[in-house]
Design a protein around this motif. Structure first.
Motif, PDB file in Angstrom:
ATOM      1  N   ILE A 125       0.828  -1.219   0.000  1.00 38.90           N
ATOM      2  CA  ILE A 125       0.000   0.000   0.000  1.00 38.90           C
ATOM      3  C   ILE A 125       0.859   1.265   0.000  1.00 38.90           C
ATOM      4  CG2 ILE A 125      -2.036  -1.040   1.076  1.00 38.90           C
ATOM      5  CD1 ILE A 125      -1.083   0.065   3.764  1.00 38.90           C
ATOM      6  N   LEU A 126       2.095   1.145  -0.471  1.00 41.64           N
ATOM      7  CA  LEU A 126       2.993   2.296  -0.473  1.00 41.64           C
ATOM      8  C   LEU A 126       2.644   3.290  -1.579  1.00 41.64           C
ATOM      9  CD1 LEU A 126       6.576   0.893   0.213  1.00 41.64           C
ATOM     10  CD2 LEU A 126       4.924   1.866   1.810  1.00 41.64           C
ATOM     11  N   ARG A 127       2.868   4.557  -1.283  1.00 38.76           N
ATOM     12  CA  ARG A 127       2.777   5.618  -2.281  1.00 38.76           C
ATOM     13  C   ARG A 127       4.191   6.121  -2.580  1.00 38.76           C
ATOM     14  NH1 ARG A 127      -2.440   9.555  -1.187  1.00 38.76           N
ATOM     15  NH2 ARG A 127      -3.949   7.952  -0.601  1.00 38.76           N
ATOM     16  N   THR A 128       4.350   6.777  -3.716  1.00 39.02           N
ATOM     17  CA  THR A 128       5.669   7.234  -4.150  1.00 39.02           C
ATOM     18  C   THR A 128       6.110   8.487  -3.395  1.00 39.02           C
ATOM     19  OG1 THR A 128       5.236   6.372  -6.365  1.00 39.02           O
ATOM     20  CG2 THR A 128       7.050   7.932  -6.144  1.00 39.02           C
ATOM     21  N   LEU A 129       7.369   8.484  -2.967  1.00 39.52           N
ATOM     22  CA  LEU A 129       7.976   9.636  -2.314  1.00 39.52           C
ATOM     23  C   LEU A 129       8.745  10.469  -3.324  1.00 39.52           C
ATOM     24  CD1 LEU A 129       9.585   8.379   1.031  1.00 39.52           C
ATOM     25  CD2 LEU A 129       8.125  10.378   0.817  1.00 39.52           C
ATOM     26  N   LEU A 130       8.808  11.766  -3.096  1.00 38.20           N
ATOM     27  CA  LEU A 130       9.703  12.618  -3.862  1.00 38.20           C
ATOM     28  C   LEU A 130      11.066  12.633  -3.189  1.00 38.20           C
ATOM     29  CD1 LEU A 130       7.607  15.799  -4.790  1.00 38.20           C
ATOM     30  CD2 LEU A 130       8.369  13.984  -6.314  1.00 38.20           C
ATOM     31  N   PHE A 131      12.126  12.686  -3.983  1.00 35.39           N
ATOM     32  CA  PHE A 131      13.480  12.808  -3.456  1.00 35.39           C
ATOM     33  C   PHE A 131      14.075  14.092  -4.019  1.00 35.39           C
ATOM     34  CE2 PHE A 131      12.614   8.230  -3.751  1.00 35.39           C
ATOM     35  CZ  PHE A 131      12.737   7.892  -2.415  1.00 35.39           C
ATOM     36  N   VAL A 132      14.510  14.984  -3.130  1.00 37.53           N
ATOM     37  CA  VAL A 132      14.974  16.299  -3.566  1.00 37.53           C
ATOM     38  C   VAL A 132      16.291  16.653  -2.903  1.00 37.53           C
ATOM     39  CG1 VAL A 132      12.619  17.094  -3.968  1.00 37.53           C
ATOM     40  CG2 VAL A 132      13.678  17.502  -1.747  1.00 37.53           C
ATOM     41  N   PRO A 133      17.113  17.480  -3.552  1.00 36.77           N
ATOM     42  CA  PRO A 133      18.375  17.926  -2.941  1.00 36.77           C
ATOM     43  C   PRO A 133      18.110  19.026  -1.920  1.00 36.77           C
ATOM     44  CG  PRO A 133      18.105  18.937  -5.086  1.00 36.77           C
ATOM     45  CD  PRO A 133      16.966  17.979  -4.938  1.00 36.77           C
ATOM     46  N   PRO A 134      18.981  19.181  -0.931  1.00 35.01           N
ATOM     47  CA  PRO A 134      18.773  20.221   0.101  1.00 35.01           C
ATOM     48  C   PRO A 134      18.840  21.637  -0.452  1.00 35.01           C
ATOM     49  CG  PRO A 134      20.908  19.156   0.366  1.00 35.01           C
ATOM     50  CD  PRO A 134      20.164  18.355  -0.648  1.00 35.01           C
ATOM     51  N   SER A 135      19.493  21.821  -1.602  1.00 28.64           N
ATOM     52  CA  SER A 135      19.648  23.166  -2.159  1.00 28.64           C
ATOM     53  C   SER A 135      18.437  23.638  -2.956  1.00 28.64           C
ATOM     54  CB  SER A 135      20.883  23.213  -3.070  1.00 28.64           C
ATOM     55  OG  SER A 135      20.761  22.258  -4.116  1.00 28.64           O
ATOM     56  N   MET A 136      17.489  22.749  -3.248  1.00 32.88           N
ATOM     57  CA  MET A 136      16.312  23.145  -4.029  1.00 32.88           C
ATOM     58  C   MET A 136      15.518  24.205  -3.279  1.00 32.88           C
ATOM     59  SD  MET A 136      13.093  20.778  -5.340  1.00 32.88           S
ATOM     60  CE  MET A 136      13.995  20.009  -6.676  1.00 32.88           C
ATOM     61  N   SER A 137      15.014  25.199  -4.000  1.00 33.34           N
ATOM     62  CA  SER A 137      14.232  26.250  -3.344  1.00 33.34           C
ATOM     63  C   SER A 137      12.850  25.718  -2.974  1.00 33.34           C
ATOM     64  CB  SER A 137      14.096  27.465  -4.252  1.00 33.34           C
ATOM     65  OG  SER A 137      13.140  27.241  -5.271  1.00 33.34           O
ATOM     66  N   VAL A 138      12.274  26.338  -1.946  1.00 34.54           N
ATOM     67  CA  VAL A 138      10.933  25.955  -1.494  1.00 34.54           C
ATOM     68  C   VAL A 138       9.913  26.131  -2.619  1.00 34.54           C
ATOM     69  CG1 VAL A 138       9.067  26.680   0.038  1.00 34.54           C
ATOM     70  CG2 VAL A 138      11.363  26.363   0.952  1.00 34.54           C
ATOM     71  N   GLY A 139      10.062  27.194  -3.393  1.00 31.70           N
ATOM     72  CA  GLY A 139       9.121  27.454  -4.474  1.00 31.70           C
ATOM     73  C   GLY A 139       9.153  26.391  -5.544  1.00 31.70           C
TER      74      GLY A 139
END
Length: 299
Positions: free
Chosen positions: A141-155
Motif C-alpha cells: 500500500i505504499l505511495r511514491t515519495l519525492l526525493f529532492v536535494p537540500p539546495s532546491m528552493s521551497v518554491g
C-alpha cells in the motif's frame, strides 16, 4: 446597424460570463504554484528576469519561496518518524495513533533506503477489507515519495509537489543518504505563517525538561516565565540587555549577533549552551538549552 452591433456585443459578453462561470475553481495549492514564474525559462527570458526580481524583492512573500532552500525548512533526520517495511499491522496502527501523523515514510533496513510512504487512509481501507493480520504487508500500500536535494528552493519544490500530486518529500544529501523530510505544510507555512491543525495542542508548553540539566524549547519561550518556573535567569549578565529581548529566540540572536543556523552551538556567558535544533534563513524555531553539569556529563 448599431442595434446589431449592440446585440452582438451583449451576446459575446454573456458568452464570456457563462464560460467563466463554468471554469473549475483553482485550489489554494494550485493558485500558489501559479504565482511562481516557472516554465520554459530558456526560451522565455522575461520569466527569468521576473524570477530574479522576485528573489531580490525582500518584501515579496513569493520571493521568499524562491530564496529559502528546502534544507532550511526540512525536519532533521533524527526527528523523522518512519517505519520498517516489515512492520506488523498492529505496530503500524500504534505508530499512527501515537504520533497523530497521517503519512509515514517506509524504509528497508535503514532510513537511508526509503521505499515510499504509507498513508493512514490507505492503511485503514486495507485493514477493513482484510481482517487477517498475518497477511498484512505494508509494501503493498505504499505511495511514491519525492526525493529532492537540500539546495532546491521551497518554491520549486512546491511546484513539483503540485505536478506530482504528493505532499511529502525526503531530502537526500550528496552521498545518497536521507538528510531530512519536508511536507507540503512546511512549504505553505513559509507563505502564510504557522498552520495549526486539529492535532496541534493549543495549550502545549513552549518548553520541556528532557533530562536533568537539559531543556528543549521553542524560540518563542518566554524568558520571564522560564525564570519563574525553573529559577534560571538567563538574562542576568551585563552583556545582555534584558529590556531588548523577551524570548529564547531573541536571546540566541543577541548572543550570536545574527540568526544562527541549524546544528550550531551558541554559548551563554554563564557556561550554558544553546543548540539550534530547527531554524530557517529568517528565524530560529526550536533549540536545546544545556546547563554546565549536563555539558560535562555529555563529554
Amino acid at each position: 446597424m448599431g442595434d446589431t452591433d449592440g446585440s452582438s456585443s451583449a451576446a459575446h459578453s454573456a458568452q464570456r460570463k457563462y464560460i467563466k462561470s463554468k471554469r473549475k475553481p483553482q485550489s489554494f495549492f494550485a493558485r500558489i504554484a501559479g504565482w511562481l514564474p516557472f516554465g520554459d525559462l530558456q526560451h522565455e527570458p522575461d520569466k527569468t528576469q521576473n524570477l530574479e526580481n522576485l528573489k531580490d524583492n525582500t518584501n515579496s512573500e513569493v520571493g521568499n519561496l524562491l530564496r529559502v532552500s528546502v534544507q532550511d525548512v526540512s525536519i532533521p533526520k533524527a526527528e523523522i518518524v518512519a517505519v520498517s517495511d516489515i512492520i506488523s499491522k498492529e505496530d503500524l496502527f500504534d505508530t499512527f495513533s501515537n504520533t497523530a501523523l497521517t503519512r509515514l515514510p517506509v524504509y528497508e533496513g535503514t532510513l537511508d533506503s526509503p521505499l515510499g510512504f504509507v498513508h493512514f487512509k490507505d492503511f485503514i481501507l486495507k485493514s477493513n477489507s482484510n481482517g487477517d493480520d498475518s497477511s498484512f504487508i505494508v509494501k503493498n500500500i505504499l505511495r511514491t515519495l519525492l526525493f529532492v536535494p537540500p539546495s532546491m528552493s521551497v518554491g520549486v519544490l512546491l511546484a513539483k509537489m503540485q505536478a506530482e500530486r504528493t505532499h511529502m518529500a525526503l531530502v537526500i544529501d550528496e552521498y545518497g543518504g536521507v538528510d531530512g523530510l519536508v511536507t507540503i505544510e512546511d512549504l505553505i507555512e513559509q507563505l502564510v505563517g504557522d498552520i495549526e491543525d486539529e492535532h496541534d495542542e493549543t495549550n502545549q508548553k513552549d518548553w520541556l525538561l528532557e533530562k536533568p540539566g537539559q531543556y528543549l524549547a521553542t524560540a518563542k519561550t518566554s524568558l520571564r516565565e522560564f525564570n519563574e518556573e525553573t529559577g534560571l535567569d538567563l538574562t542576568n549578565e551585563a552583556s545582555i540587555d534584558a529590556e531588548e529581548i523577551d524570548t529564547f529566540g531573541g536571546l540566541v540572536f543577541m548572543l550570536a549577533g545574527r540568526v544562527p543556523v541549524r546544528g550550531e552551538i551558541v554559548p551563554h556567558p554563564h557556561g550554558m549552551e544553546f543548540e539550534i535544533i530547527e531554524a530557517d534563513a529568517r528565524r530560529v524555531k526550536k533549540l536545546r538549552l544545556r546547563l554546565p553539569d549536563a555539558i560535562k556529563a555529555a563529554e
